[in-house]
Design a protein around this motif. Structure first.
Motif, PDB file in Angstrom:
ATOM      1  N   PRO A  57       0.809  -1.225   0.000  1.00 21.23           N
ATOM      2  CA  PRO A  57       0.000   0.000   0.000  1.00 21.23           C
ATOM      3  C   PRO A  57       0.844   1.279   0.000  1.00 21.23           C
ATOM      4  N   ASP A  58       2.090   1.216   0.504  1.00 20.07           N
ATOM      5  CA  ASP A  58       2.944   2.413   0.542  1.00 20.07           C
ATOM      6  C   ASP A  58       3.673   2.670  -0.781  1.00 20.07           C
ATOM      7  N   GLY A  59       3.406   1.862  -1.805  1.00 20.39           N
ATOM      8  CA  GLY A  59       3.997   2.074  -3.119  1.00 20.39           C
ATOM      9  C   GLY A  59       5.183   1.188  -3.446  1.00 20.39           C
ATOM     10  N   ARG A  60       5.720   0.450  -2.473  1.00 18.26           N
ATOM     11  CA  ARG A  60       6.843  -0.441  -2.776  1.00 18.26           C
ATOM     12  C   ARG A  60       6.336  -1.693  -3.499  1.00 18.26           C
ATOM     13  N   ALA A  61       7.209  -2.295  -4.304  1.00 14.57           N
ATOM     14  CA  ALA A  61       6.921  -3.558  -4.976  1.00 14.57           C
ATOM     15  C   ALA A  61       8.078  -4.506  -4.676  1.00 14.57           C
ATOM     16  N   THR A  62       7.872  -5.390  -3.710  1.00 12.99           N
ATOM     17  CA  THR A  62       8.913  -6.360  -3.372  1.00 12.99           C
ATOM     18  C   THR A  62       8.691  -7.624  -4.194  1.00 12.99           C
ATOM     19  N   GLY A  63       9.764  -8.331  -4.426  1.00 14.61           N
ATOM     20  CA  GLY A  63       9.696  -9.546  -5.219  1.00 14.61           C
ATOM     21  C   GLY A  63      10.841  -9.579  -6.208  1.00 14.61           C
TER      22      GLY A  63
END
Length: 155
Positions: A57-63
């Motif tokens: 939700p904070d804009g990060r994209a982990t993976g």
């Protein structure tokens, strides 16, 4: 190549229990509702290499993308697209896509151009544990914060 991808999509959809329905193009709000807090995973059209990103939700994209872990990936939506950006403002790379949904399948098309970039599914939550052990970073939400001479990157 796109014809083979389209045929593969049709076969998958027909095998999933009936005739394929037309894909629905999502607006930015629908994309956000589908992606936020969830994992988008699939394969790139040109290479068939995998990607899997948990959309915080904070804009990060982990993976990861093509097996390379994300260390600074961010995402946001516009009125009709999802955009991802990587790197600091001075060297930022930005990629935007329209999103179509046909049942469980999501199709991401390059902006501009409209070519199919990737296909995947959305699963609730962080299904692959991408957040565990990920380095800390923050997203400024500015997809336009690239050098003045830079254009949107193309894959």
């Amino acid at each position: 190549m796109q014809a083979r991808i389209a045929l593969s999509v049709l076969i998958v959809l027909m095998g999933a229990g009936g005739a394929a329905r037309a894909a629905e193009r999502l607006d930015g709000e629908a994309i956000r509702k589908a992606f936020e807090g969830n994992t988008v995973a699939g394969r790139y059209a040109g290479t068939n290499r995998p990607f899997s990103e948990h959309h915080h939700p904070d804009g990060r994209a982990t993976g990861h993308n093509r097996g390379v872990p994300n260390t600074d990936a961010c995402w946001t939506t516009t009125a009709d697209s999802v955009c991802y950006y990587y790197g600091p403002r001075e060297t930022r790379r930005t990629y935007c896509f329209t999103v179509e949904r046909s049942e469980r399948l999501y199709i991401l098309r390059r902006q501009p151009g409209g070519e199919i970039n990737a296909m995947g599914t959305v699963a609730a939550g962080d299904t692959e544990g991408a957040s565990a052990g990920a380095p800390a970073w923050s997203c400024d939400g500015l997809i336009s914060a690239a050098p003045p001479s830079a254009r949107l990157a193309r894959r």
